[in-house]
Design a protein around this motif. Sequence first.
Motif, PDB file in Angstrom:
ATOM      1  N   LYS A  22       0.846  -1.197   0.000  1.00 16.82           N
ATOM      2  CA  LYS A  22       0.000   0.000   0.000  1.00 16.82           C
ATOM      3  C   LYS A  22       0.875   1.239   0.000  1.00 16.82           C
ATOM      4  O   LYS A  22       1.839   1.322   0.744  1.00 16.82           O
ATOM      5  CB  LYS A  22      -0.885  -0.008   1.253  1.00 16.82           C
ATOM      6  N   THR A  24       0.334   5.618  -0.146  1.00 18.67           N
ATOM      7  CA  THR A  24      -0.521   6.795  -0.241  1.00 18.67           C
ATOM      8  C   THR A  24       0.377   7.998  -0.471  1.00 18.67           C
ATOM      9  O   THR A  24       1.541   8.010  -0.045  1.00 18.67           O
ATOM     10  CB  THR A  24      -1.377   7.007   1.026  1.00 18.67           C
ATOM     11  N   ASP A  28      -2.539  13.343  -3.066  1.00 16.46           N
ATOM     12  CA  ASP A  28      -3.878  12.780  -3.232  1.00 16.46           C
ATOM     13  C   ASP A  28      -4.679  12.786  -1.929  1.00 16.46           C
ATOM     14  O   ASP A  28      -5.783  12.237  -1.880  1.00 16.46           O
ATOM     15  CB  ASP A  28      -3.775  11.325  -3.719  1.00 16.46           C
ATOM     16  N   ALA A  29      -4.131  13.388  -0.887  1.00 16.61           N
ATOM     17  CA  ALA A  29      -4.731  13.304   0.444  1.00 16.61           C
ATOM     18  C   ALA A  29      -6.082  13.997   0.513  1.00 16.61           C
ATOM     19  O   ALA A  29      -6.305  15.035  -0.102  1.00 16.61           O
ATOM     20  CB  ALA A  29      -3.792  13.911   1.482  1.00 16.61           C
ATOM     21  N   GLY A  45      -3.889   5.079   5.491  1.00 18.10           N
ATOM     22  CA  GLY A  45      -4.361   3.849   4.852  1.00 18.10           C
ATOM     23  C   GLY A  45      -3.786   2.548   5.374  1.00 18.10           C
ATOM     24  O   GLY A  45      -3.726   1.564   4.645  1.00 18.10           O
TER      25      GLY A  45
END
Length: 141
Positions: A22, A24, A28-29, A45
């Motif tokens: 994964k 993040t 894109d938060a 995440g």
Amino acid sequence: MSKAAAKTKVALDPSFPKGKFKVTHEADADWQVGLRPHLKYRDLGMDAPSGGRVHAHVHINNGPSPGPSDLHYHDCDFHMIYVLKGWGRMEFEGVGEVILKEGSCMYQEPGLAHRLIEYSDDYKVMEITIPGEIGTVTVRD
């Protein structure tokens, strides 16, 4: 790491979920107001890959420091904070006031009552808890 430390093998918990890879990205938060309205939270995440055993988020200020929060503790087994930017002045029951600044890392044992007193405009903190979903208990306002 020393050669001795490199040879030490830790027994892994076979019941711990083996989640999928994964990543993040901050770009894109989806920053959300959460437990404290004066802070915004970015979920990193980790809940799903860990089967709910680990939660990680970053929080930043959502306006000027409103003054001391209520004295509270979290119902969890593990609670760690790492200050990415700025500083925060906190109070811990039985410890007193502590200023955490950029690069400070703090572990607090389960049930330790604490409060955020004030923080800088650029305050940015990563927080990790085990389990993923924790309770917050107010001791006093």
